[in-house]
Write a protein that holds these residues in place. Sequence first.
Motif, PDB file in Angstrom:
ATOM      1  N   GLY A  37       0.511  -1.355   0.098  1.00  0.00           N
ATOM      2  CA  GLY A  37      -0.139   0.191  -0.148  1.00  0.00           C
ATOM      3  C   GLY A  37       1.316   1.316   0.154  1.00  0.00           C
ATOM      4  O   GLY A  37       0.353   2.388  -0.504  1.00  0.00           O
ATOM      5  N   GLY A  38       2.069   1.419   0.493  1.00  0.00           N
ATOM      6  CA  GLY A  38       3.209   1.961  -0.145  1.00  0.00           C
ATOM      7  C   GLY A  38       3.423   3.205   1.284  1.00  0.00           C
ATOM      8  O   GLY A  38       3.149   2.725   2.613  1.00  0.00           O
ATOM      9  N   MET A  39       4.213   3.916   1.264  1.00  0.00           N
ATOM     10  CA  MET A  39       4.250   4.491   2.428  1.00  0.00           C
ATOM     11  C   MET A  39       3.114   5.290   3.264  1.00  0.00           C
ATOM     12  O   MET A  39       2.897   5.110   4.257  1.00  0.00           O
ATOM     13  CB  MET A  39       5.830   4.854   2.087  1.00  0.00           C
ATOM     14  CG  MET A  39       6.526   4.413   1.964  1.00  0.00           C
ATOM     15  SD  MET A  39       7.413   3.500   3.074  1.00  0.00           S
ATOM     16  CE  MET A  39       8.299   4.367   4.682  1.00  0.00           C
ATOM     17  N   SER A  40       2.735   5.627   2.602  1.00  0.00           N
ATOM     18  CA  SER A  40       1.060   6.287   3.182  1.00  0.00           C
ATOM     19  C   SER A  40       0.564   5.143   3.805  1.00  0.00           C
ATOM     20  O   SER A  40       0.434   4.919   5.677  1.00  0.00           O
ATOM     21  CB  SER A  40       0.642   7.075   2.817  1.00  0.00           C
ATOM     22  OG  SER A  40      -0.470   6.294   1.778  1.00  0.00           O
ATOM     23  N   TYR A  45       0.334   2.264   9.606  1.00  0.00           N
ATOM     24  CA  TYR A  45      -0.240   1.120  10.456  1.00  0.00           C
ATOM     25  C   TYR A  45       0.749   1.668  11.602  1.00  0.00           C
ATOM     26  O   TYR A  45       0.175   1.687  12.942  1.00  0.00           O
ATOM     27  CB  TYR A  45       1.080   0.671   9.900  1.00  0.00           C
ATOM     28  CG  TYR A  45       1.366  -0.020  10.339  1.00  0.00           C
ATOM     29  CD1 TYR A  45       1.159  -1.488  11.766  1.00  0.00           C
ATOM     30  CD2 TYR A  45       3.024  -0.541  10.326  1.00  0.00           C
ATOM     31  CE1 TYR A  45       2.055  -2.104  12.187  1.00  0.00           C
ATOM     32  CE2 TYR A  45       3.948  -1.335  11.528  1.00  0.00           C
ATOM     33  CZ  TYR A  45       2.978  -2.397  12.334  1.00  0.00           C
ATOM     34  OH  TYR A  45       3.313  -3.402  13.085  1.00  0.00           O
ATOM     35  N   ILE A  46       1.588   2.293  11.712  1.00  0.00           N
ATOM     36  CA  ILE A  46       2.673   3.315  12.910  1.00  0.00           C
ATOM     37  C   ILE A  46       1.305   3.819  13.411  1.00  0.00           C
ATOM     38  O   ILE A  46       1.441   3.753  14.830  1.00  0.00           O
ATOM     39  CB  ILE A  46       3.614   4.420  12.630  1.00  0.00           C
ATOM     40  CG1 ILE A  46       4.995   2.888  11.341  1.00  0.00           C
ATOM     41  CG2 ILE A  46       4.432   4.662  13.347  1.00  0.00           C
ATOM     42  CD1 ILE A  46       5.261   1.952  11.913  1.00  0.00           C
ATOM     43  N   GLN A  47       0.764   4.805  12.661  1.00  0.00           N
ATOM     44  CA  GLN A  47       0.107   5.682  13.858  1.00  0.00           C
ATOM     45  C   GLN A  47      -1.241   4.693  14.637  1.00  0.00           C
ATOM     46  O   GLN A  47      -0.937   4.951  15.697  1.00  0.00           O
ATOM     47  CB  GLN A  47      -0.707   6.737  12.891  1.00  0.00           C
ATOM     48  CG  GLN A  47      -1.300   7.918  13.552  1.00  0.00           C
ATOM     49  CD  GLN A  47      -1.893   8.840  12.288  1.00  0.00           C
ATOM     50  OE1 GLN A  47      -1.817   8.496  11.244  1.00  0.00           O
ATOM     51  NE2 GLN A  47      -2.530   9.901  13.396  1.00  0.00           N
ATOM     52  N   SER A  48      -1.609   3.869  13.692  1.00  0.00           N
ATOM     53  CA  SER A  48      -2.654   3.277  14.557  1.00  0.00           C
ATOM     54  C   SER A  48      -2.203   2.441  15.373  1.00  0.00           C
ATOM     55  O   SER A  48      -2.728   1.623  16.790  1.00  0.00           O
ATOM     56  CB  SER A  48      -3.752   2.514  13.258  1.00  0.00           C
ATOM     57  OG  SER A  48      -2.448   1.301  12.777  1.00  0.00           O
ATOM     58  N   ASN A 100       7.447  -5.715  14.140  1.00  0.00           N
ATOM     59  CA  ASN A 100       6.168  -6.389  13.655  1.00  0.00           C
ATOM     60  C   ASN A 100       5.235  -6.293  12.342  1.00  0.00           C
ATOM     61  O   ASN A 100       4.293  -6.379  12.420  1.00  0.00           O
ATOM     62  CB  ASN A 100       5.248  -6.413  14.942  1.00  0.00           C
ATOM     63  CG  ASN A 100       5.668  -7.167  15.984  1.00  0.00           C
ATOM     64  OD1 ASN A 100       6.680  -7.810  16.103  1.00  0.00           O
ATOM     65  ND2 ASN A 100       4.811  -6.532  17.472  1.00  0.00           N
ATOM     66  N   SER A 101       5.681  -4.883  11.715  1.00  0.00           N
ATOM     67  CA  SER A 101       5.548  -5.167  10.243  1.00  0.00           C
ATOM     68  C   SER A 101       5.116  -6.123   9.314  1.00  0.00           C
ATOM     69  O   SER A 101       6.018  -7.556   9.279  1.00  0.00           O
ATOM     70  CB  SER A 101       5.571  -4.149   9.221  1.00  0.00           C
ATOM     71  OG  SER A 101       6.786  -4.086   9.157  1.00  0.00           O
ATOM     72  N   VAL A 102       4.262  -6.527   8.660  1.00  0.00           N
ATOM     73  CA  VAL A 102       3.813  -6.733   7.669  1.00  0.00           C
ATOM     74  C   VAL A 102       4.747  -7.181   6.946  1.00  0.00           C
ATOM     75  O   VAL A 102       5.937  -6.268   6.575  1.00  0.00           O
ATOM     76  CB  VAL A 102       2.527  -6.851   7.124  1.00  0.00           C
ATOM     77  CG1 VAL A 102       1.251  -6.846   7.945  1.00  0.00           C
ATOM     78  CG2 VAL A 102       2.294  -5.735   6.547  1.00  0.00           C
ATOM     79  N   LYS A 103       5.273  -8.140   6.272  1.00  0.00           N
ATOM     80  CA  LYS A 103       6.196  -8.426   5.096  1.00  0.00           C
ATOM     81  C   LYS A 103       5.803  -6.963   3.705  1.00  0.00           C
ATOM     82  O   LYS A 103       5.180  -6.952   3.414  1.00  0.00           O
ATOM     83  CB  LYS A 103       6.495  -9.789   3.998  1.00  0.00           C
ATOM     84  CG  LYS A 103       6.438 -10.320   5.207  1.00  0.00           C
ATOM     85  CD  LYS A 103       6.911 -11.866   4.617  1.00  0.00           C
ATOM     86  CE  LYS A 103       7.178 -12.796   5.061  1.00  0.00           C
ATOM     87  NZ  LYS A 103       7.625 -14.760   4.353  1.00  0.00           N
TER      88      LYS A 103
END
Length: 128
Positions: A37-40, A45-48, A100-103
């Motif tokens: 989905g790109g950097m946005s 993800y980081i924010q949530s 913990n981020s997705v691949k």
Amino acid sequence: MKLVALAFILNLSFTQAYAQEEDKIYSLADEQPTYPGGMSAFFKYIQSEMQYPDAAKTAGVEGRVFVEYVIEKDGSVSGAKILKSLNGDCDKEALRLISNSVKWTPGKIDGKEVRVKMALPLNFRLPR
């Protein structure tokens, strides 16, 4: 016999050089790794998912943590470490988020998937 030994040594040297090339970590690739989905989407993800550490909230700690990590050939994240610390609790949270981020879609050089080193600042800001 000497010819066989020489062939063995050359084969071993080639195999070792190839293995080292396979493990090389690049700082820049022809195609950089991308988050689904790109950097946005990555920043969403980081924010949530960010859980501001209670001790840091109480102490009014704000600032940036700089994290370095590697996107592997299979898109997984490895080797996350702190480049610039803010405070212990915020550092741990930054490492948790990255690890913990997705691949990701891995980086490529000449069409071949490679390991790529990335760095990212994560901002810790208290609501105003």
